[in-house]
Motif scaffolding. Structure first.
Motif, PDB file in Angstrom:
ATOM      1  N   PHE A 127       0.402  -1.459  -0.257  1.00  0.00           N
ATOM      2  CA  PHE A 127      -0.228   0.223   0.300  1.00  0.00           C
ATOM      3  C   PHE A 127       1.165   1.098   0.070  1.00  0.00           C
ATOM      4  CE2 PHE A 127      -2.768  -3.303   1.573  1.00  0.00           C
ATOM      5  CZ  PHE A 127      -3.598  -3.198   0.974  1.00  0.00           C
ATOM      6  N   GLY A 128       0.387   2.736  -0.968  1.00  0.00           N
ATOM      7  CA  GLY A 128       1.239   3.570  -0.681  1.00  0.00           C
ATOM      8  C   GLY A 128       0.543   3.996   0.739  1.00  0.00           C
ATOM      9  N   GLU A 129       0.499   5.953   0.253  1.00  0.00           N
ATOM     10  CA  GLU A 129       0.272   6.560   1.864  1.00  0.00           C
ATOM     11  C   GLU A 129      -1.443   6.958   1.482  1.00  0.00           C
ATOM     12  OE1 GLU A 129       2.318  10.163   1.704  1.00  0.00           O
ATOM     13  OE2 GLU A 129       2.183  10.845   0.143  1.00  0.00           O
ATOM     14  N   ALA A 130      -1.635   7.085   2.563  1.00  0.00           N
ATOM     15  CA  ALA A 130      -3.280   7.530   2.010  1.00  0.00           C
ATOM     16  C   ALA A 130      -3.596   9.225   1.652  1.00  0.00           C
ATOM     17  CB  ALA A 130      -4.223   7.607   3.508  1.00  0.00           C
ATOM     18  N   VAL A 131      -3.858   9.481   0.512  1.00  0.00           N
ATOM     19  CA  VAL A 131      -4.128  10.732  -0.104  1.00  0.00           C
ATOM     20  C   VAL A 131      -5.487  11.558   0.346  1.00  0.00           C
ATOM     21  CG1 VAL A 131      -3.664  12.445  -2.030  1.00  0.00           C
ATOM     22  CG2 VAL A 131      -2.292  10.107  -1.429  1.00  0.00           C
ATOM     23  N   LYS A 132      -5.383  13.194   0.872  1.00  0.00           N
ATOM     24  CA  LYS A 132      -6.839  13.639   0.638  1.00  0.00           C
ATOM     25  C   LYS A 132      -7.256  13.678  -0.875  1.00  0.00           C
ATOM     26  CE  LYS A 132      -6.903  15.476   5.521  1.00  0.00           C
ATOM     27  NZ  LYS A 132      -7.109  16.714   6.036  1.00  0.00           N
ATOM     28  N   ILE A 133      -8.357  13.133  -0.895  1.00  0.00           N
ATOM     29  CA  ILE A 133      -9.101  14.018  -2.792  1.00  0.00           C
ATOM     30  C   ILE A 133     -10.422  14.575  -2.041  1.00  0.00           C
ATOM     31  CG2 ILE A 133     -10.364  11.375  -2.662  1.00  0.00           C
ATOM     32  CD1 ILE A 133      -9.425  11.712  -4.920  1.00  0.00           C
ATOM     33  N   LYS A 134     -10.432  16.060  -2.545  1.00  0.00           N
ATOM     34  CA  LYS A 134     -12.083  15.988  -2.568  1.00  0.00           C
ATOM     35  C   LYS A 134     -12.779  15.208  -3.907  1.00  0.00           C
ATOM     36  CE  LYS A 134     -11.275  20.815  -0.844  1.00  0.00           C
ATOM     37  NZ  LYS A 134     -10.319  20.693   0.080  1.00  0.00           N
ATOM     38  N   HIS A 135     -13.980  15.351  -3.124  1.00  0.00           N
ATOM     39  CA  HIS A 135     -15.213  14.121  -3.916  1.00  0.00           C
ATOM     40  C   HIS A 135     -15.962  15.906  -4.431  1.00  0.00           C
ATOM     41  CE1 HIS A 135     -17.944  15.330  -0.862  1.00  0.00           C
ATOM     42  NE2 HIS A 135     -16.548  14.528   0.164  1.00  0.00           N
TER      43      HIS A 135
ATOM     44  N   ARG B 282     -10.074  11.931 -12.844  1.00  0.00           N
ATOM     45  CA  ARG B 282     -10.858  13.365 -12.446  1.00  0.00           C
ATOM     46  C   ARG B 282     -12.240  13.732 -13.502  1.00  0.00           C
ATOM     47  NH1 ARG B 282      -7.318  14.474  -8.488  1.00  0.00           N
ATOM     48  NH2 ARG B 282      -6.917  12.610  -7.700  1.00  0.00           N
ATOM     49  N   LYS B 283     -12.939  12.880 -13.384  1.00  0.00           N
ATOM     50  CA  LYS B 283     -14.407  13.043 -13.858  1.00  0.00           C
ATOM     51  C   LYS B 283     -15.809  12.148 -13.491  1.00  0.00           C
ATOM     52  CE  LYS B 283     -12.591  14.418 -18.067  1.00  0.00           C
ATOM     53  NZ  LYS B 283     -13.080  15.200 -19.229  1.00  0.00           N
ATOM     54  N   HIS B 284     -17.194  13.150 -13.778  1.00  0.00           N
ATOM     55  CA  HIS B 284     -17.988  13.452 -13.107  1.00  0.00           C
ATOM     56  C   HIS B 284     -19.030  13.081 -13.389  1.00  0.00           C
ATOM     57  CE1 HIS B 284     -17.791  17.082 -11.545  1.00  0.00           C
ATOM     58  NE2 HIS B 284     -18.852  16.908 -11.308  1.00  0.00           N
TER      59      HIS B 284
ATOM     60  N   ASP C 294     -29.569  15.550   3.362  1.00  0.00           N
ATOM     61  CA  ASP C 294     -29.616  15.872   4.426  1.00  0.00           C
ATOM     62  C   ASP C 294     -30.772  17.327   3.521  1.00  0.00           C
ATOM     63  OD1 ASP C 294     -28.711  14.454   5.487  1.00  0.00           O
ATOM     64  OD2 ASP C 294     -26.631  15.660   5.829  1.00  0.00           O
ATOM     65  N   ASN C 295     -30.656  17.614   2.325  1.00  0.00           N
ATOM     66  CA  ASN C 295     -31.442  19.060   1.592  1.00  0.00           C
ATOM     67  C   ASN C 295     -32.814  18.374   1.617  1.00  0.00           C
ATOM     68  OD1 ASN C 295     -29.176  20.623   2.554  1.00  0.00           O
ATOM     69  ND2 ASN C 295     -28.554  19.876   0.629  1.00  0.00           N
ATOM     70  N   ALA C 296     -33.883  19.298   0.642  1.00  0.00           N
ATOM     71  CA  ALA C 296     -34.902  19.290   0.355  1.00  0.00           C
ATOM     72  C   ALA C 296     -34.809  18.130  -0.964  1.00  0.00           C
ATOM     73  CB  ALA C 296     -35.463  20.180   0.163  1.00  0.00           C
ATOM     74  N   VAL C 297     -33.189  18.072  -1.287  1.00  0.00           N
ATOM     75  CA  VAL C 297     -33.534  16.836  -2.720  1.00  0.00           C
ATOM     76  C   VAL C 297     -32.442  16.354  -2.562  1.00  0.00           C
ATOM     77  CG1 VAL C 297     -34.509  18.740  -4.496  1.00  0.00           C
ATOM     78  CG2 VAL C 297     -32.235  18.741  -3.912  1.00  0.00           C
ATOM     79  N   CYS C 298     -32.512  15.336  -2.998  1.00  0.00           N
ATOM     80  CA  CYS C 298     -31.083  13.988  -2.615  1.00  0.00           C
ATOM     81  C   CYS C 298     -30.666  14.265  -4.207  1.00  0.00           C
ATOM     82  CB  CYS C 298     -31.800  12.694  -2.809  1.00  0.00           C
ATOM     83  SG  CYS C 298     -32.847  12.002  -1.877  1.00  0.00           S
ATOM     84  N   GLU C 299     -29.385  14.372  -4.061  1.00  0.00           N
ATOM     85  CA  GLU C 299     -27.473  14.745  -4.669  1.00  0.00           C
ATOM     86  C   GLU C 299     -26.651  13.160  -5.294  1.00  0.00           C
ATOM     87  OE1 GLU C 299     -28.261  17.700  -6.656  1.00  0.00           O
ATOM     88  OE2 GLU C 299     -29.178  19.221  -5.612  1.00  0.00           O
ATOM     89  N   PHE C 300     -27.208  12.986  -6.417  1.00  0.00           N
ATOM     90  CA  PHE C 300     -26.091  12.109  -7.164  1.00  0.00           C
ATOM     91  C   PHE C 300     -24.997  11.960  -7.861  1.00  0.00           C
ATOM     92  CE2 PHE C 300     -29.875  10.161  -4.654  1.00  0.00           C
ATOM     93  CZ  PHE C 300     -29.116   9.088  -3.677  1.00  0.00           C
ATOM     94  N   VAL C 301     -23.771  11.716  -7.774  1.00  0.00           N
ATOM     95  CA  VAL C 301     -22.666  11.895  -9.083  1.00  0.00           C
ATOM     96  C   VAL C 301     -22.558  10.528  -9.150  1.00  0.00           C
ATOM     97  CG1 VAL C 301     -22.619  14.047  -8.279  1.00  0.00           C
ATOM     98  CG2 VAL C 301     -20.790  12.803  -7.776  1.00  0.00           C
ATOM     99  N   ILE C 302     -22.223  10.267  -9.993  1.00  0.00           N
ATOM    100  CA  ILE C 302     -21.134   8.937 -10.428  1.00  0.00           C
ATOM    101  C   ILE C 302     -20.362   9.630 -10.902  1.00  0.00           C
ATOM    102  CG2 ILE C 302     -20.985   6.700 -11.873  1.00  0.00           C
ATOM    103  CD1 ILE C 302     -24.134   6.950 -12.358  1.00  0.00           C
TER     104      ILE C 302
END
Length: 384
Positions: free
Chosen positions: A91-99, A137-139, A123-131
């Motif tokens: 295993f390499g080191e743990a790296v922070k990544i923003k989603h 680094r594409k979504h 958590d809000n009035a609507v449900c948000e999802f991404v793939i």
């Protein structure tokens, strides 16, 4: 003069590229890691079309990919951790990544499949999802869904429909008793079942009856294996009923119910996992892992291995490259406190040490190196 030389060099390089047979180019590129392919897509228009748009190449590369990455949630909701591990299982080191949903609190990972990660926030009035493909680094942002009232249970699942070559998100919502009675009086179903199709880029209601009547409820995490979602349905009010194995086929969009073998006692906590393409049942109290040798045949359940000495909250994640060890997490109060390699033949375990890992984290998701790109996907510009 210089421009003439540069032009000649470019023409020579183009001739060298085109002199290679296309079959050989595909063979070579399909063995490369994702980071190399991200760079090589700009070599020429034909390479860009091959790497990004050619479904045969993308599937071939995915099949041959030896890259694996752990994606971990922590108590810091804005960032995930990414840990690469190599072909020799180091295993390499743990790296922070923003989603892509880092601006929303309480975002959770639904699951990963073929290098894609589905994450959501309700958590809000609507449900948000991404793939999201975290390695390139594409979504793709899914259409928002209004959040229902009086919800007592929400079950999210993400997987690949191999028959229709489509990625789908399933959202099953159960309501409180009063809301359920009102829905029934109005001629609606007692639950809500919706599915998102990446190919269609839309949500739609699934007209499929829930196969297990009360007093059953879904328990433990689900598993995506062999083209279907799998849950354990547990009796709520009585000990006279046995657990049931509920499956939802992504291609037919139909439910199936399988009976557990008699020796699968209702007193044992159990959940499903996929290990190397095999559907497995994990008995947490006994530290036993059973495999369905013949998919869909309840009588084919066979003991694969058991962990000695036993401990509670066993959660297998993935086989090692040689298939002799299983990366396993030990979970307490929803937090993973330890990762280790468990050697099936030797009945030994070795703690995995990863640099920059927090003391507590949630159970990791395994993400393979993949060039699967989402149609009209957005770049992760928030990383810049």
């Amino acid at each position: 003069m210089k421009n003439h030389i540069y032009q000649k060099n470019e023409e020579f390089a183009q001739q060298k590229r085109t002199s290679l047979p296309q079959e050989l180019i595909i063979e070579i590129l399909s063995l490369l890691p994702v980071k190399c392919l991200v760079r090589f897509q700009y070599v020429s228009k034909s390479w860009f079309a091959l790497i990004i748009n050619d479904s045969y190449f993308i599937k071939l590369h995915l099949k041959r990919s030896k890259e694996r990455t752990l994606i971990l949630e922590t108590d810091e909701p804005l960032d995930y951790l990414m840990v690469n591990f190599s072909i020799d299982d180091r295993f390499g080191e743990a790296v922070k990544i923003k989603h892509p949903l880092h601006h929303l609190p309480s975002t959770e990972i639904v699951d990963s499949c073929n290098g894609l990660v589905c994450i959501g926030n309700d958590d809000n009035a609507v449900c948000e999802f991404v793939i999201w493909n975290p390695l390139i680094r594409k979504h793709k942002k899914l259409p928002s869904k209004p959040k229902e009232k009086f919800v007592c249970g929400e079950y999210l699942s993400f997987g690949y429909d191999r028959v229709n070559d489509d990625y789908k998100v399933l959202r099953l919502v159960k309501f409180h008793q009063r809301a359920t009675l009102e829905r029934v009086r109005e001629g609606r179903r007692a639950y809500s079942l919706d599915i998102y199709s990446l190919r269609e880029h839309s949500w739609r209601m699934v007209e499929e009856e829930w196969p297990v009547e009360e007093p059953y409820s879904l328990s433990g995490p689900y598993s995506f294996s062999n083209g279907a979602f799998h849950w354990v349905a547990t009796p709520i009010f009585t000990m006279d009923l046995k657990k049931k194995h509920v499956a939802f086929d992504l291609s037919t969009e139909k439910f199936r119910v399988h009976e557990f073998p008699v020796n699968f006692s209702i007193k044992k906590r159990v959940h499903f996992v996929d290990l190397g393409g095999w559907l497995c049942a994990v008995f947490e109290d006994l530290c036993e892992v059973w495999v369905m040798k013949e998919y869909g045949v309840s009588s084919s359940w066979t003991l694969l291995y058991w962990v000695q000495p036993a401990f509670s909250n066993l959660s297998p994640l993935v086989f090692s490259h040689e298939g002799e060890k299983v990366l396993t997490g030990e979970v307490i109060d929803d937090h993973c406190i330890e990762l280790y390699w468990y050697d099936i033949k030797k009945n030994t375990r070795k703690i995995v040490e990863i640099q920059n890992m927090p003391e507590y984290f949630f159970l990791p998701y395994t993400c393979v190196g993949s060039t699967v790109v989402l149609l009209d996907a957005d770049s992760d510009n928030y990383l810049q």
